[in-house]
Design an enzyme around this catalytic site. Structure first.
Site, PDB file in Angstrom:
ATOM      1  N   ASP A  12       0.851  -1.187   0.000  1.00 10.00           N
ATOM      2  CA  ASP A  12       0.000   0.000   0.000  1.00 10.00           C
ATOM      3  C   ASP A  12       0.891   1.242   0.000  1.00 10.00           C
ATOM      4  O   ASP A  12       1.890   1.303   0.741  1.00 10.00           O
ATOM      5  CB  ASP A  12      -0.915   0.012   1.218  1.00 10.00           C
ATOM      6  CG  ASP A  12      -1.908   1.153   1.176  1.00 10.00           C
ATOM      7  OD1 ASP A  12      -2.929   1.005   0.472  1.00 10.00           O
ATOM      8  OD2 ASP A  12      -1.656   2.182   1.829  1.00 10.00           O
ATOM      9  N   ASP A  44       0.395   4.454   0.973  1.00  5.41           N
ATOM     10  CA  ASP A  44       0.426   5.422   2.076  1.00  5.41           C
ATOM     11  C   ASP A  44       0.155   4.799   3.439  1.00  5.41           C
ATOM     12  O   ASP A  44      -0.018   5.518   4.423  1.00  5.41           O
ATOM     13  CB  ASP A  44      -0.575   6.552   1.809  1.00  5.41           C
ATOM     14  CG  ASP A  44      -2.016   6.039   1.675  1.00  5.41           C
ATOM     15  OD1 ASP A  44      -2.231   4.812   1.819  1.00  5.41           O
ATOM     16  OD2 ASP A  44      -2.917   6.859   1.416  1.00  5.41           O
ATOM     17  N   ASP A  66     -11.091 -16.128  15.189  1.00  2.00           N
ATOM     18  CA  ASP A  66     -11.056 -17.384  15.947  1.00  2.00           C
ATOM     19  C   ASP A  66     -10.500 -18.532  15.113  1.00  2.00           C
ATOM     20  O   ASP A  66      -9.958 -19.489  15.657  1.00  2.00           O
ATOM     21  CB  ASP A  66     -12.426 -17.738  16.547  1.00  2.00           C
ATOM     22  CG  ASP A  66     -13.556 -17.828  15.543  1.00  2.00           C
ATOM     23  OD1 ASP A  66     -13.329 -17.554  14.349  1.00  2.00           O
ATOM     24  OD2 ASP A  66     -14.684 -18.176  15.951  1.00  2.00           O
ATOM     25  N   GLU A 118      -6.057 -22.267  14.469  1.00  2.00           N
ATOM     26  CA  GLU A 118      -5.009 -22.935  13.693  1.00  2.00           C
ATOM     27  C   GLU A 118      -3.635 -22.789  14.341  1.00  2.00           C
ATOM     28  O   GLU A 118      -2.851 -23.742  14.387  1.00  2.00           O
ATOM     29  CB  GLU A 118      -4.997 -22.410  12.259  1.00  2.00           C
ATOM     30  CG  GLU A 118      -6.266 -22.706  11.474  1.00  2.00           C
ATOM     31  CD  GLU A 118      -6.541 -24.201  11.320  1.00  2.00           C
ATOM     32  OE1 GLU A 118      -5.614 -25.000  11.500  1.00  2.00           O
ATOM     33  OE2 GLU A 118      -7.686 -24.564  11.030  1.00  2.00           O
ATOM     34  N   HIS A 178      -3.038 -25.219  17.006  1.00  2.00           N
ATOM     35  CA  HIS A 178      -2.459 -26.502  16.611  1.00  2.00           C
ATOM     36  C   HIS A 178      -0.936 -26.451  16.692  1.00  2.00           C
ATOM     37  O   HIS A 178      -0.287 -27.437  17.055  1.00  2.00           O
ATOM     38  CB  HIS A 178      -2.883 -26.867  15.188  1.00  2.00           C
ATOM     39  CG  HIS A 178      -4.278 -27.396  15.074  1.00  2.00           C
ATOM     40  ND1 HIS A 178      -4.742 -28.449  15.837  1.00  2.00           N
ATOM     41  CD2 HIS A 178      -5.321 -27.025  14.282  1.00  2.00           C
ATOM     42  CE1 HIS A 178      -6.010 -28.712  15.512  1.00  2.00           C
ATOM     43  NE2 HIS A 178      -6.378 -27.859  14.582  1.00  2.00           N
ATOM     44  N   HIS A 183     -13.378 -33.842  14.869  1.00  2.00           N
ATOM     45  CA  HIS A 183     -14.114 -32.577  14.858  1.00  2.00           C
ATOM     46  C   HIS A 183     -15.489 -32.691  15.508  1.00  2.00           C
ATOM     47  O   HIS A 183     -16.165 -31.680  15.703  1.00  2.00           O
ATOM     48  CB  HIS A 183     -14.270 -32.061  13.424  1.00  2.00           C
ATOM     49  CG  HIS A 183     -12.992 -31.600  12.814  1.00  2.00           C
ATOM     50  ND1 HIS A 183     -12.259 -32.381  11.946  1.00  2.00           N
ATOM     51  CD2 HIS A 183     -12.290 -30.452  12.974  1.00  2.00           C
ATOM     52  CE1 HIS A 183     -11.167 -31.723  11.581  1.00  2.00           C
ATOM     53  NE2 HIS A 183     -11.156 -30.560  12.188  1.00  2.00           N
TER      54      HIS A 183
END
Length: 809
Positions: A265, A267, A355, A360, A363, A464
């Site tokens: 970017d 600026d 979250d 991740e 882990h 899971h």
């Protein structure tokens, strides 16, 4: 059914030094705490000597120290890896916990190995072919054009690992490979039996959030970010303010990391007009500030410097697509090196949610601490811990860093992936797991069957899904909750707050958990972690215990509502323990060694589950001051939960013995026993007429909790108990030479049978040539001048010569 009484060996001396001992499913200790006498007896011993003594290591067993860390409570934790004949035993690690120079406890997972052949009959090249065929990818990372492609070519390591194709499978010699696939994306440790060529275990390194994708994408409004300057302006690379840095890159909808570029970017004002486009370039900011917030959480709440506690750089790659230019990658993962985010498609919005990022990188934290195997119960807790950190980091960022909700949905601490999910409220709910198809109770509704062949098809044994139990435990611990669980138990938990809950959980994970930890062991470790932090009997320990009871793991604190408060049991107590007492009771996850308990011990806070219709074996033993007297043993279970032990079938074991060794009794749980928690009463008396209530002259009684599953009402018969005596442990001398550590770097220590003195010591190399550049004195052989390799040590006590091999590393 007739019971059996078998006398095995037990050490009264060792028992007197142990405050408590918890055994795992394999009957090996997972946690041993020492009393004052035990701490004194262990003074002066190194950590590996403590483990050699307490775990009964054989000549082929070695414990090699990996790390030693001192925490904020003043505890020093020496972590050891187990080796067998110089070969690493996967997932077997043990920790010695000390404070002020005294060993307080030991914990971990130890594999008892005997007679395992450690010579492979399968070459590493053939084994690699089997591993690659098992993964079955179209392309692997070492086959790509990336500059670092060659670094991903797998090299085999010979290890000992448990065959996961069957429950509690045998230990086998295996080749271990790190297989990183590029299409479709996967990364896993693949273990190939070094004798048969069968793949016995796959332990995923890339841990996906769900079969169709991972957790959430979150837009956090306008945030202040730390980045860096480049020739074209500003880029998303923070220097060393946070560890070794936070960096975020653009994969440009490809699957190549080396061709990824910076977001730049002009600026340093990254506006919505510039980046809220059809390409979702604004999610680069979410990934960047998410990594920064995650680092800040671990540093400020847990005093941890990045995920490895050594300042590791956190790299994030957005706009990743496993099929370049495809429809969109509906996943996010940590691959052991970096964070990778897809842009989503039909199910998810871009997966850079706060979250999700916290989950991740969680882990990565687990990999560097407990390293929980990614399958079945340990894998479910691996996932659950990541959900816990995702929720905790989101709550921390909102409360302490001023994060707001800038996306389609608002942030919600106890929902996981709520902002990225297009199809339902969230991926998972920690406050109400069942609302999104997860269990809130151990092996209760929605529990996914564990499997001997974990794969992506069965979600690695429900990792899971079954994580919901740990998620809900954490929610109840932090917030508090009252109600009746699926086992019929009434519970009431006063929440300790998310900060205390997080500190207890992280200590459980980082100090006590090992690769193969089960839910039952996690309960033991969480209670110990809370005890370390807040003291025995504290409100936090009570909350931890009762939260586990609420989700179906173990009993409530002090018995609590287990049995229900409406059930009152008669008192029982031995008047005198001058000559005999109970020093061991073991059934399932209940395993307690003790000295005298003044005639009665209330152990209803300790529990185990027993299934209706199953055959069970309970172990127990007597402690004697000197002479071993004939003692009458009775074991009762209140199967119908009516508060008495006099109903038909509730005397489950009965018999007598004069043995000081461990006795066992077998019984069958009636198929119509009532489900839920009830009391197990163990009675030892010198009088055969002693009943289940009242006082008696000599001996003791102890109460525990059993949780009956799959039952209904009451039937059943009495199992009797018979048996004989055996020689107490400690009277028989070792008949082989013990050497340790092995492998060794500087010194090898040796113990001859009967602690005899060595009269001569000879070292030979693999050619059989005698080595002269070693020195021996006071049971210690100096080997620092030896070249690396295998040697044979021959030691004589003047009568016999003993031989052992060792490895210089």
């Amino acid at each position: 059914m007739l019971g059996t009484l078998a006398a095995t060996t037990a050490s009264a001396q060792d028992a007197a030094r142990i405050q408590s001992k918890v055994l795992g499913d394999d009957n090996q200790p997972v946690l041993v705490q020492f009393n004052a006498e035990g701490k004194k007896a262990l003074q002066g011993l190194s950590g590996d000597q403590v483990l050699r003594q307490q775990l009964g290591l054989g000549n082929a067993d070695q414990m090699v120290q990996r790390t030693a860390e001192t925490d904020q409570l003043g505890f020093t934790h020496q972590k050891f890896a187990q080796y067998y004949q110089g070969i690493r035993v996967e997932h077997a690690d043990y920790t010695v916990h000390s404070k002020a120079g005294a060993v307080e406890s030991i914990s971990g997972d130890f594999e008892k190995i005997q007679g395992l052949n450690t010579t492979p009959s399968l070459s590493v090249a053939v084994a690699l072919d089997r591993a690659v065929a098992h993964v079955g990818a179209r392309k692997y990372m070492w086959q790509t054009n990336d500059a670092d492609a060659a670094s991903f070519r797998p090299t085999g390591e010979l290890v000992v690992v448990r065959d996961a194709r069957v429950e509690n499978g045998p230990l086998v010699l295996a080749w271990k490979f790190n297989i990183y696939a590029a299409a479709p994306i996967s990364r896993a440790y693949v273990y190939v039996d070094a004798r048969t060529g069968a793949v016995v275990l796959q332990d995923n390194i890339i841990k996906h959030a769900a079969a169709t994708g991972t957790f959430a994408t979150a837009y956090s409004g306008t945030r202040t970010i730390a980045d860096g300057t480049t020739s074209g302006g500003y880029f998303l690379r923070e220097g060393t303010t946070r560890g070794l840095g936070i960096e975020t890159y653009n994969c440009r909808k490809s699957n190549s990391y080396t061709s990824a570029v910076d977001f730049i970017d002009a600026d340093n004002n990254w506006t919505a007009a510039e980046y809220n486009n059809t390409n979702f370039d604004n999610v680069a900011g979410d990934a960047h500030v998410g990594a920064q917030a995650t680092y800040d959480y671990w540093k400020n709440v847990h005093g941890r410097n990045s995920y490895d506690n050594a300042g590791a750089k956190i790299k994030s790659y957005v706009h990743f697509d496993d099929v370049p230019g495809g429809a969109g990658y509906e996943n996010a993962y940590w691959d052991g090196v970096r964070m990778t985010y897809g842009d989503g498609a039909t199910r998810f919005r871009p997966l850079t949610a706060l979250d999700v990022c916290g989950h991740e990188i969680g882990h990565a934290v687990c990999e560097k601490t407990a390293n929980l195997t990614y399958a079945n119960e340990s894998g479910a807790m691996n996932e659950g811990l990541s959900d816990i950190w995702g929720a905790s980091i989101e709550a921390y960022a909102v409360a302490s860093l001023g994060f707001t909700s800038g996306g389609v949905k608002a942030k919600s601490t106890w929902l996981i992936g709520e902002e990225i999910d297009k199809q339902q409220a969230a991926l998972r709910s920690m406050s109400d797991p069942k609302s999104l198809g997860q269990p809130a109770y151990y092996k209760g509704q929605y529990w996914a069957a564990t499997t001997s062949s974990p794969s992506n098809a069965n979600d690695q044994g429900g990792v899971h899904t079954n994580s919901g139990v740990l998620n809900h435990w954490y929610y109840i611990l932090a917030v508090g909750k009252s109600g009746t669980n699926e086992g019929g138990g009434v519970y009431s938990v006063t929440g300790v707050g998310i900060d205390a809950a997080a500190k207890i959980t992280f200590r459980m994970e980082s100090v006590y958990m090992t690769a193969s930890t089960t839910y039952a062991q996690a309960r033991t470790y969480a209670i110990q972690a809370a005890t370390d932090l807040y003291g025995a009997g504290s409100a936090q320990v009570t909350a931890v215990t009762n939260a586990w009871f609420a989700v179906g793991v173990g009993a409530a604190a002090g018995g609590g509502t287990t049995p229900p408060t409406s059930t009152t049991y008669c008192t029982i107590k031995g008047t005198s323990q001058s000559y005999e007492w109970i020093d061991l009771v073991s059934l399932g996850s209940i395993s307690r060694t003790s000295s005298k308990d003044a005639g009665y011990y209330n152990g209803t806070a300790l529990s185990t589950s027993i299934a209706a219709g199953s055959s069970q074996t309970i172990s127990f033993s007597a402690g004697f001051t000197s002479t071993a007297y004939t003692e009458y043993w009775k074991v009762y279970i209140d199967y119908n939960k009516n508060g008495v032990f006099t109903d038909a079938g509730e005397l489950v074991v009965s018999g007598s013995s004069s043995s000081a060794g461990t006795l066992t009794g077998t019984f069958t749980v009636p198929t119509t026993a009532r489900s839920g928690s009830t009391v197990l009463r163990v009675l030892m008396s010198d009088n055969s007429a002693t009943s289940s209530c009242g006082t008696f002259s000599y001996g003791e009684a102890e109460d525990y909790t059993v949780n009956i599953t799959g039952g209904a009402a009451l039937t059943g018969g009495i199992a009797s108990l018979t048996g004989g005596d055996s020689t107490p442990l400690g009277n028989e001398l070792a008949r082989t030479l013990e050497i340790y550590p092995n492998p060794a770097t500087d010194v090898v220590r040796m113990v001859l049978p009967g602690n005899a003195e060595a009269t001569s010591v000879v070292v030979t190399d693999v050619r059989g040539a005698r080595v002269t550049n070693v020195a021996f004195a006071n049971g210690t052989l100096q080997i620092s001048s030896l070249a690396k390799g295998m040697y044979t040590l021959s030691v004589s006590d003047g009568q016999k010569v003993f031989h052992q091999r060792f490895v210089k590393q």
